[in-house]
Write a protein that holds these residues in place. Structure first.
Motif, mmCIF file in Angstrom:
data_model
loop_
_atom_site.group_PDB
_atom_site.id
_atom_site.type_symbol
_atom_site.label_atom_id
_atom_site.label_comp_id
_atom_site.label_asym_id
_atom_site.label_seq_id
_atom_site.Cartn_x
_atom_site.Cartn_y
_atom_site.Cartn_z
ATOM 1 N N SER A 51 0.854 -1.189 0.000
ATOM 2 C CA SER A 51 0.000 0.000 0.000
ATOM 3 C C SER A 51 0.890 1.238 0.000
ATOM 4 C CB SER A 51 -0.891 0.040 1.242
ATOM 5 O OG SER A 51 -1.811 -1.014 1.206
ATOM 6 N N PHE A 52 0.452 2.284 -0.719
ATOM 7 C CA PHE A 52 1.247 3.513 -0.785
ATOM 8 C C PHE A 52 0.339 4.686 -1.135
ATOM 9 C CE2 PHE A 52 1.274 1.350 -4.809
ATOM 10 C CZ PHE A 52 1.155 2.331 -5.773
ATOM 11 N N THR A 53 0.821 5.900 -0.840
ATOM 12 C CA THR A 53 0.106 7.126 -1.187
ATOM 13 C C THR A 53 0.905 7.873 -2.242
ATOM 14 O OG1 THR A 53 1.164 8.344 0.600
ATOM 15 C CG2 THR A 53 -0.997 7.376 1.084
ATOM 16 N N THR A 54 0.188 8.566 -3.116
ATOM 17 C CA THR A 54 0.816 9.350 -4.170
ATOM 18 C C THR A 54 -0.243 10.267 -4.769
ATOM 19 O OG1 THR A 54 2.251 9.211 -6.117
ATOM 20 C CG2 THR A 54 0.427 7.620 -5.993
ATOM 21 N N LEU B 58 -2.033 11.326 -8.672
ATOM 22 C CA LEU B 58 -2.165 10.963 -10.082
ATOM 23 C C LEU B 58 -1.713 12.090 -10.989
ATOM 24 C CD1 LEU B 58 -5.719 9.339 -10.041
ATOM 25 C CD2 LEU B 58 -3.494 8.181 -9.948
ATOM 26 N N PHE B 59 -1.182 11.720 -12.147
ATOM 27 C CA PHE B 59 -0.802 12.670 -13.195
ATOM 28 C C PHE B 59 -1.747 12.489 -14.378
ATOM 29 C CE2 PHE B 59 3.164 12.089 -10.924
ATOM 30 C CZ PHE B 59 3.697 13.364 -10.909
ATOM 31 N N PRO B 60 -2.360 13.574 -14.884
ATOM 32 C CA PRO B 60 -3.172 13.439 -16.098
ATOM 33 C C PRO B 60 -2.263 13.259 -17.311
ATOM 34 C CG PRO B 60 -3.091 15.733 -15.410
ATOM 35 C CD PRO B 60 -2.347 14.937 -14.362
ATOM 36 N N LYS B 61 -2.671 12.384 -18.246
ATOM 37 C CA LYS B 61 -1.869 12.134 -19.444
ATOM 38 C C LYS B 61 -2.752 11.553 -20.538
ATOM 39 C CE LYS B 61 2.025 11.459 -21.753
ATOM 40 N NZ LYS B 61 2.455 12.491 -22.628
ATOM 41 N N ASP B 62 -2.904 12.302 -21.639
ATOM 42 C CA ASP B 62 -3.613 11.820 -22.825
ATOM 43 C C ASP B 62 -5.014 11.297 -22.516
ATOM 44 O OD1 ASP B 62 -1.331 12.438 -24.315
ATOM 45 O OD2 ASP B 62 -0.491 10.428 -24.033
ATOM 46 N N GLY B 63 -5.779 12.031 -21.712
ATOM 47 C CA GLY B 63 -7.157 11.652 -21.415
ATOM 48 C C GLY B 63 -7.312 10.571 -20.368
ATOM 49 N N THR B 64 -6.214 10.178 -19.777
ATOM 50 C CA THR B 64 -6.252 9.187 -18.710
ATOM 51 C C THR B 64 -5.365 9.697 -17.574
ATOM 52 O OG1 THR B 64 -5.986 6.840 -18.185
ATOM 53 C CG2 THR B 64 -4.397 7.770 -19.716
ATOM 54 N N TYR B 65 -5.048 8.855 -16.637
ATOM 55 C CA TYR B 65 -4.181 9.238 -15.529
ATOM 56 C C TYR B 65 -3.074 8.211 -15.379
ATOM 57 C CZ TYR B 65 -7.752 12.571 -14.234
ATOM 58 O OH TYR B 65 -8.638 13.605 -14.257
ATOM 59 N N LEU B 66 -1.952 8.663 -14.831
ATOM 60 C CA LEU B 66 -0.825 7.788 -14.537
ATOM 61 C C LEU B 66 -0.648 7.710 -13.024
ATOM 62 C CD1 LEU B 66 1.757 9.108 -17.164
ATOM 63 C CD2 LEU B 66 0.265 7.100 -17.347
ATOM 64 N N LEU B 67 -0.527 6.489 -12.529
ATOM 65 C CA LEU B 67 -0.282 6.238 -11.115
ATOM 66 C C LEU B 67 1.218 6.024 -10.938
ATOM 67 C CD1 LEU B 67 -1.339 5.484 -8.227
ATOM 68 C CD2 LEU B 67 -1.443 3.110 -9.076
ATOM 69 N N PRO B 68 1.925 6.983 -10.302
ATOM 70 C CA PRO B 68 3.379 6.833 -10.122
ATOM 71 C C PRO B 68 3.726 5.627 -9.251
ATOM 72 C CG PRO B 68 2.680 9.082 -9.679
ATOM 73 C CD PRO B 68 1.437 8.244 -9.762
ATOM 74 N N LEU B 69 4.747 4.897 -9.672
ATOM 75 C CA LEU B 69 5.237 3.742 -8.916
ATOM 76 C C LEU B 69 6.670 4.030 -8.486
ATOM 77 C CD1 LEU B 69 3.930 0.875 -11.216
ATOM 78 C CD2 LEU B 69 2.850 1.799 -9.150
ATOM 79 N N LYS B 70 6.834 4.384 -7.220
ATOM 80 C CA LYS B 70 8.154 4.684 -6.688
ATOM 81 C C LYS B 70 9.028 3.440 -6.728
ATOM 82 C CE LYS B 70 6.194 8.090 -3.594
ATOM 83 N NZ LYS B 70 5.856 8.438 -2.225
ATOM 84 N N ALA B 71 10.344 3.651 -6.733
ATOM 85 C CA ALA B 71 11.295 2.549 -6.809
ATOM 86 C C ALA B 71 11.080 1.537 -5.686
ATOM 87 C CB ALA B 71 12.726 3.078 -6.786
ATOM 88 N N VAL B 72 10.825 2.006 -4.475
ATOM 89 C CA VAL B 72 10.634 1.090 -3.348
ATOM 90 C C VAL B 72 9.404 0.209 -3.574
ATOM 91 C CG1 VAL B 72 9.330 2.743 -1.912
ATOM 92 C CG2 VAL B 72 10.635 0.892 -0.836
ATOM 93 N N VAL B 73 8.360 0.758 -4.166
ATOM 94 C CA VAL B 73 7.151 -0.016 -4.471
ATOM 95 C C VAL B 73 7.462 -1.056 -5.542
ATOM 96 C CG1 VAL B 73 4.818 0.124 -5.448
ATOM 97 C CG2 VAL B 73 5.576 1.836 -3.776
ATOM 98 N N ARG B 74 8.135 -0.647 -6.619
ATOM 99 C CA ARG B 74 8.465 -1.577 -7.702
ATOM 100 C C ARG B 74 9.358 -2.718 -7.224
ATOM 101 N NH1 ARG B 74 10.034 3.028 -9.982
ATOM 102 N NH2 ARG B 74 12.111 2.204 -10.425
ATOM 103 N N ARG B 75 10.326 -2.388 -6.370
ATOM 104 C CA ARG B 75 11.223 -3.430 -5.849
ATOM 105 C C ARG B 75 10.455 -4.439 -5.000
ATOM 106 N NH1 ARG B 75 15.053 0.817 -5.442
ATOM 107 N NH2 ARG B 75 14.466 1.215 -3.291
ATOM 108 N N ARG B 76 9.600 -3.948 -4.121
ATOM 109 C CA ARG B 76 8.839 -4.855 -3.248
ATOM 110 C C ARG B 76 7.918 -5.757 -4.060
ATOM 111 N NH1 ARG B 76 5.999 -2.203 1.599
ATOM 112 N NH2 ARG B 76 5.546 -4.393 2.001
ATOM 113 N N LEU B 77 7.362 -5.209 -5.160
ATOM 114 C CA LEU B 77 6.450 -5.981 -6.005
ATOM 115 C C LEU B 77 7.171 -6.795 -7.074
ATOM 116 C CD1 LEU B 77 3.753 -3.238 -6.556
ATOM 117 C CD2 LEU B 77 3.500 -5.319 -5.183
ATOM 118 N N GLU B 78 8.452 -6.473 -7.300
ATOM 119 C CA GLU B 78 9.245 -7.095 -8.360
ATOM 120 C C GLU B 78 8.559 -6.922 -9.717
ATOM 121 O OE1 GLU B 78 10.072 -11.113 -7.125
ATOM 122 O OE2 GLU B 78 11.374 -10.442 -5.505
ATOM 123 N N VAL B 79 8.178 -5.665 -10.023
ATOM 124 C CA VAL B 79 7.552 -5.358 -11.313
ATOM 125 C C VAL B 79 8.425 -4.403 -12.113
ATOM 126 C CG1 VAL B 79 5.194 -5.715 -10.484
ATOM 127 C CG2 VAL B 79 6.158 -3.423 -10.435
#
Length: 101
Positions: free
Chosen positions: A56-59, A61-82
């Protein structure tokens, strides 16, 4: 507060440093757009609490091309291995009262 569940693909944006995001699908983005004024912190950021797997994390959203982007910090990506191209299952609360920035 708006609660959403969706699947998203991890994408990369290369600037001076790489940034990684989960692209919010169009249907969920339309729901976010409908509540963005009420959910915004006043300067345009849309705070969210997200959960992917056991992480779980807080952040914001960034608007982009009619949608939104959910930022994935490095610590989140490492824990999820994505990484880029992986698909993740996201549960997200938009305008979370407990958001700390």
């Amino acid at each position: 507060m708006l609660e959403l569940s969706f699947r998203a693909t991890v994408v990369e944006w290369r600037g001076p440093a790489p940034f990684f995001y989960a692209r919010v699908p169009m249907e969920a983005s339309a729901e976010i757009a409908a509540v963005k004024r009420a959910a915004s912190s006043g300067w345009g950021a849309i705070p969210v609490t997200a959960q992917i797997g056991e992480v779980s994390f807080t952040t914001s959203l960034f608007p982009k091309d009619g949608t939104y982007l959910l930022p994935l910090k490095a610590v989140v990506r490492r824990r999820l291995e994505v990484t880029v191209g992986d698909e993740v299952a996201v549960q997200m609360s938009v305008g979370s009262a407990g958001w700390a920035g």
